[in-house]
Design a protein around this motif. Structure first.
Motif, PDB file in Angstrom:
ATOM      1  N   LEU A   4       0.853  -1.182   0.000  1.00 25.18           N
ATOM      2  CA  LEU A   4       0.000   0.000   0.000  1.00 25.18           C
ATOM      3  C   LEU A   4       0.890   1.234   0.000  1.00 25.18           C
ATOM      4  CD1 LEU A   4      -2.710   1.549   0.351  1.00 25.18           C
ATOM      5  CD2 LEU A   4      -2.423   1.243   2.830  1.00 25.18           C
ATOM      6  N   ILE A   5       0.724   2.092  -0.991  1.00 25.47           N
ATOM      7  CA  ILE A   5       1.498   3.333  -1.072  1.00 25.47           C
ATOM      8  C   ILE A   5       0.555   4.496  -0.792  1.00 25.47           C
ATOM      9  CG2 ILE A   5       2.867   4.835  -2.568  1.00 25.47           C
ATOM     10  CD1 ILE A   5       3.745   2.250  -4.037  1.00 25.47           C
ATOM     11  N   LEU A   6       0.840   5.207   0.275  1.00 23.06           N
ATOM     12  CA  LEU A   6       0.038   6.370   0.650  1.00 23.06           C
ATOM     13  C   LEU A   6       0.600   7.568  -0.109  1.00 23.06           C
ATOM     14  CD1 LEU A   6      -0.224   5.688   4.489  1.00 23.06           C
ATOM     15  CD2 LEU A   6      -1.778   4.981   2.668  1.00 23.06           C
ATOM     16  N   GLY A   7      -0.114   7.976  -1.131  1.00 25.83           N
ATOM     17  CA  GLY A   7       0.371   8.936  -2.112  1.00 25.83           C
ATOM     18  C   GLY A   7       0.347   8.229  -3.461  1.00 25.83           C
ATOM     19  N   GLY A   8       1.459   8.296  -4.176  1.00 25.72           N
ATOM     20  CA  GLY A   8       1.578   7.482  -5.381  1.00 25.72           C
ATOM     21  C   GLY A   8       1.383   8.183  -6.703  1.00 25.72           C
ATOM     22  N   THR A   9       1.233   9.516  -6.678  1.00 24.07           N
ATOM     23  CA  THR A   9       1.022  10.216  -7.952  1.00 24.07           C
ATOM     24  C   THR A   9       2.163  11.146  -8.330  1.00 24.07           C
ATOM     25  OG1 THR A   9      -0.239  11.932  -6.774  1.00 24.07           O
ATOM     26  CG2 THR A   9      -1.493  10.138  -7.774  1.00 24.07           C
ATOM     27  N   HIS A  10       2.903  11.653  -7.361  1.00 28.31           N
ATOM     28  CA  HIS A  10       3.947  12.635  -7.642  1.00 28.31           C
ATOM     29  C   HIS A  10       5.303  12.137  -7.165  1.00 28.31           C
ATOM     30  CE1 HIS A  10       1.032  15.600  -8.878  1.00 28.31           C
ATOM     31  NE2 HIS A  10       0.387  15.481  -7.741  1.00 28.31           N
ATOM     32  N   HIS A  11       6.354  12.535  -7.848  1.00 29.07           N
ATOM     33  CA  HIS A  11       7.743  12.380  -7.446  1.00 29.07           C
ATOM     34  C   HIS A  11       8.013  11.032  -6.776  1.00 29.07           C
ATOM     35  CE1 HIS A  11      11.583  14.608  -5.882  1.00 29.07           C
ATOM     36  NE2 HIS A  11      11.812  13.840  -6.918  1.00 29.07           N
ATOM     37  N   VAL A  12       8.297  11.013  -5.469  1.00 24.71           N
ATOM     38  CA  VAL A  12       8.670   9.768  -4.810  1.00 24.71           C
ATOM     39  C   VAL A  12       7.540   8.744  -4.901  1.00 24.71           C
ATOM     40  CG1 VAL A  12       9.385   8.709  -2.643  1.00 24.71           C
ATOM     41  CG2 VAL A  12      10.232  10.983  -3.249  1.00 24.71           C
ATOM     42  N   GLY A  13       6.303   9.181  -4.706  1.00 23.11           N
ATOM     43  CA  GLY A  13       5.185   8.256  -4.765  1.00 23.11           C
ATOM     44  C   GLY A  13       5.043   7.593  -6.118  1.00 23.11           C
ATOM     45  N   ARG A  14       5.185   8.368  -7.164  1.00 23.09           N
ATOM     46  CA  ARG A  14       5.082   7.800  -8.514  1.00 23.09           C
ATOM     47  C   ARG A  14       6.220   6.815  -8.780  1.00 23.09           C
ATOM     48  NH1 ARG A  14       4.658  11.258 -14.193  1.00 23.09           N
ATOM     49  NH2 ARG A  14       4.802   9.471 -15.602  1.00 23.09           N
ATOM     50  N   ALA A  15       7.421   7.157  -8.346  1.00 25.80           N
ATOM     51  CA  ALA A  15       8.558   6.237  -8.519  1.00 25.80           C
ATOM     52  C   ALA A  15       8.343   4.947  -7.739  1.00 25.80           C
ATOM     53  CB  ALA A  15       9.846   6.920  -8.074  1.00 25.80           C
ATOM     54  N   LEU A  16       7.755   5.052  -6.559  1.00 24.02           N
ATOM     55  CA  LEU A  16       7.463   3.863  -5.764  1.00 24.02           C
ATOM     56  C   LEU A  16       6.478   2.941  -6.470  1.00 24.02           C
ATOM     57  CD1 LEU A  16       7.222   5.502  -2.240  1.00 24.02           C
ATOM     58  CD2 LEU A  16       8.671   3.537  -2.781  1.00 24.02           C
ATOM     59  N   VAL A  17       5.427   3.531  -7.026  1.00 26.20           N
ATOM     60  CA  VAL A  17       4.432   2.732  -7.738  1.00 26.20           C
ATOM     61  C   VAL A  17       5.080   2.001  -8.913  1.00 26.20           C
ATOM     62  CG1 VAL A  17       2.380   2.855  -9.211  1.00 26.20           C
ATOM     63  CG2 VAL A  17       2.450   4.111  -7.049  1.00 26.20           C
ATOM     64  N   GLU A  18       5.868   2.716  -9.703  1.00 28.97           N
ATOM     65  CA  GLU A  18       6.486   2.099 -10.869  1.00 28.97           C
ATOM     66  C   GLU A  18       7.479   1.011 -10.467  1.00 28.97           C
ATOM     67  OE1 GLU A  18       8.042   5.143 -13.401  1.00 28.97           O
ATOM     68  OE2 GLU A  18       6.050   5.948 -13.861  1.00 28.97           O
ATOM     69  N   ALA A  19       8.265   1.263  -9.426  1.00 30.03           N
ATOM     70  CA  ALA A  19       9.231   0.257  -8.976  1.00 30.03           C
ATOM     71  C   ALA A  19       8.514  -0.982  -8.443  1.00 30.03           C
ATOM     72  CB  ALA A  19      10.142   0.848  -7.902  1.00 30.03           C
ATOM     73  N   ALA A  20       7.420  -0.777  -7.723  1.00 27.38           N
ATOM     74  CA  ALA A  20       6.673  -1.910  -7.177  1.00 27.38           C
ATOM     75  C   ALA A  20       6.044  -2.743  -8.295  1.00 27.38           C
ATOM     76  CB  ALA A  20       5.596  -1.406  -6.214  1.00 27.38           C
ATOM     77  N   LEU A  21       5.514  -2.086  -9.307  1.00 29.29           N
ATOM     78  CA  LEU A  21       4.933  -2.817 -10.432  1.00 29.29           C
ATOM     79  C   LEU A  21       6.008  -3.606 -11.181  1.00 29.29           C
ATOM     80  CD1 LEU A  21       2.430  -0.139 -11.785  1.00 29.29           C
ATOM     81  CD2 LEU A  21       1.860  -2.264 -10.586  1.00 29.29           C
ATOM     82  N   GLU A  22       7.182  -3.019 -11.319  1.00 33.11           N
ATOM     83  CA  GLU A  22       8.282  -3.727 -11.993  1.00 33.11           C
ATOM     84  C   GLU A  22       8.698  -4.971 -11.221  1.00 33.11           C
ATOM     85  OE1 GLU A  22      11.431  -0.953 -12.607  1.00 33.11           O
ATOM     86  OE2 GLU A  22      10.318   0.248 -14.073  1.00 33.11           O
ATOM     87  N   ARG A  23       8.515  -4.958  -9.911  1.00 34.89           N
ATOM     88  CA  ARG A  23       8.831  -6.114  -9.074  1.00 34.89           C
ATOM     89  C   ARG A  23       7.700  -7.147  -9.073  1.00 34.89           C
ATOM     90  NH1 ARG A  23      11.354  -6.045  -4.105  1.00 34.89           N
ATOM     91  NH2 ARG A  23       9.277  -6.475  -3.243  1.00 34.89           N
ATOM     92  N   ASP A  24       6.593  -6.818  -9.743  1.00 36.87           N
ATOM     93  CA  ASP A  24       5.388  -7.663  -9.714  1.00 36.87           C
ATOM     94  C   ASP A  24       4.729  -7.687  -8.346  1.00 36.87           C
ATOM     95  OD1 ASP A  24       5.440  -8.399 -12.432  1.00 36.87           O
ATOM     96  OD2 ASP A  24       6.885  -9.988 -12.030  1.00 36.87           O
ATOM     97  N   ASP A  25       4.898  -6.608  -7.584  1.00 33.71           N
ATOM     98  CA  ASP A  25       4.157  -6.483  -6.338  1.00 33.71           C
ATOM     99  C   ASP A  25       2.688  -6.218  -6.648  1.00 33.71           C
ATOM    100  OD1 ASP A  25       6.384  -6.786  -4.657  1.00 33.71           O
ATOM    101  OD2 ASP A  25       6.880  -4.653  -4.790  1.00 33.71           O
ATOM    102  N   GLU A  26       1.827  -6.549  -5.704  1.00 36.78           N
ATOM    103  CA  GLU A  26       0.405  -6.208  -5.793  1.00 36.78           C
ATOM    104  C   GLU A  26       0.235  -4.841  -5.152  1.00 36.78           C
ATOM    105  OE1 GLU A  26      -3.815  -7.739  -3.902  1.00 36.78           O
ATOM    106  OE2 GLU A  26      -2.240  -9.234  -4.313  1.00 36.78           O
TER     107      GLU A  26
END
Length: 335
Positions: A4-26
């Motif tokens: 669960l990423i609290l945020g996820g649209t800007h800067h660090v949050g967006r990078a977190l979402v993309e990195a998690a998807l690349e890892r095949d995280d849910e």
């Protein structure tokens, strides 16, 4: 992992979402849903972080192995989230800041440097350092040893919305002669936002807890290398004209403040770009090459245009008055 990423649209949050998807995280995100459409494969939970009941409804009965929080304002908002999630998440990573250390920062400081006071129940976000420290304390209250505090230094790379590298790239894009704050061999310490994201996710997977100074190795690059590499990856024909700090001050030009090289009074701060990051490096933090960071930031700007600045970011004209710059350039060309 189930993240669960609290945020996820800007800067660090967006990078977190993309990195998690690349890892095949849910991946689930929680935000107001106003800025960007959620990435494909992301479960978007819509809530106003400042409204605890809104957050409670959005979370429902969900459970996660890891939560990562990018909140940068009132600490009470972090406390409300951590209390809701304490029994429903295994690990809580908080994107904090080196700003939680008491000023002036000692040269070569590590995680043991003195900290500012913070109140985890505060609704005040006017003092950034105190707000971040309050957020840290809120996370520790509910998660204890399951809490990771990532005290980030200067974060660069794609999606930056705080007016550092995007501002410099747009300035260099104009061509001609531009001022740069001497000396060119001034060391810089930074971390690509994607390296921060990868490290936080890997650390969550391992259950790493504690506070870590998270930035690049000290002495890895200089200001001159940053700007000349930016010219190389973009192909701009701009000429850098290096001006000494006292000369910039006399002309009312705060160049250097955008990269933490100067204080408003013109003095050079200690401890800004020489932090001891040995603890994070020992726990797997890595830093990609400067050239990759700059090239990818420029590609993002070209593809998406300039980002909307963060509410607390300086306006684009803060660092440079064009007329004052030209006057100094004219003076230097005749000296």
């Amino acid at each position: 992992m189930k993240v669960l990423i609290l945020g996820g649209t800007h800067h660090v949050g967006r990078a977190l979402v993309e990195a998690a998807l690349e890892r095949d995280d849910e991946v689930s995100t929680l935000n107001r849903g106003l800025s960007r459409e959620p990435a494909a494969g992301v479960r978007a939970l819509i809530a106003d972080r400042a409204d605890p009941e809104s957050v409670r409804r959005a979370l429902g009965d969900g459970r996660w192995e890891a939560v990562i929080d990018t909140w940068a304002w009132a600490p009470r908002v972090v406390r409300e989230a951590t209390r809701l999630l304490a029994d429903r998440a295994g690990h809580y990573g908080y994107v904090s800041s080196r700003g939680v250390h008491r000023w002036p920062w000692p040269s070569g400081a590590d995680e043991r440097a003195p900290l500012v006071d913070g109140d985890p129940g505060s609704i005040d976000d006017a003092d950034y350092a105190a707000a971040k420290r309050g957020g840290e304390l809120a996370v520790i209250e509910s998660f204890g040893e399951r809490a990771l505090l990532a005290r980030a230094g200067m974060i660069l790379g794609p999606y930056e919305d705080v007016g550092r590298i995007p501002w410099w790239l747009r300035r260099l894009e104009k061509g001609g002669r531009v001022l740069a704050p001497a000396p060119a061999n001034t060391p810089l310490q930074y971390l690509d936002v994607r390296d921060l994201a990868i490290w936080m996710l890997q650390s969550a997977e391992r259950g790493l807890g504690g506070a870590f100074t998270v930035t690049g190795p000290p002495g890895a690059i200089t200001l001159g290398e940053l700007l000349t590499t930016a010219l190389e990856v973009t192909g701009f024909g701009t000429e850098l004209v290096w001006a000494e700090p006292d000369l910039l001050i006399r002309h009312g030009l705060p160049l250097g403040m955008e990269l933490g090289l100067r204080m408003p009074d013109g003095s050079a701060p200690s401890g800004m770009h020489d932090a001891d990051v040995s603890a994070a490096l020992a726990e797997g933090l890595t830093a990609r090459p400067l050239r990759e960071t700059l090239a990818d930031t420029w590609a993002w700007l070209q593809a998406e245009g300039d980002p909307t600045p963060r509410p607390d970011a300086p306006s684009p004209d803060t660092w440079l008055d064009a007329a004052a710059e030209q006057r100094l350039l004219d003076q230097l060309s005749h000296s």
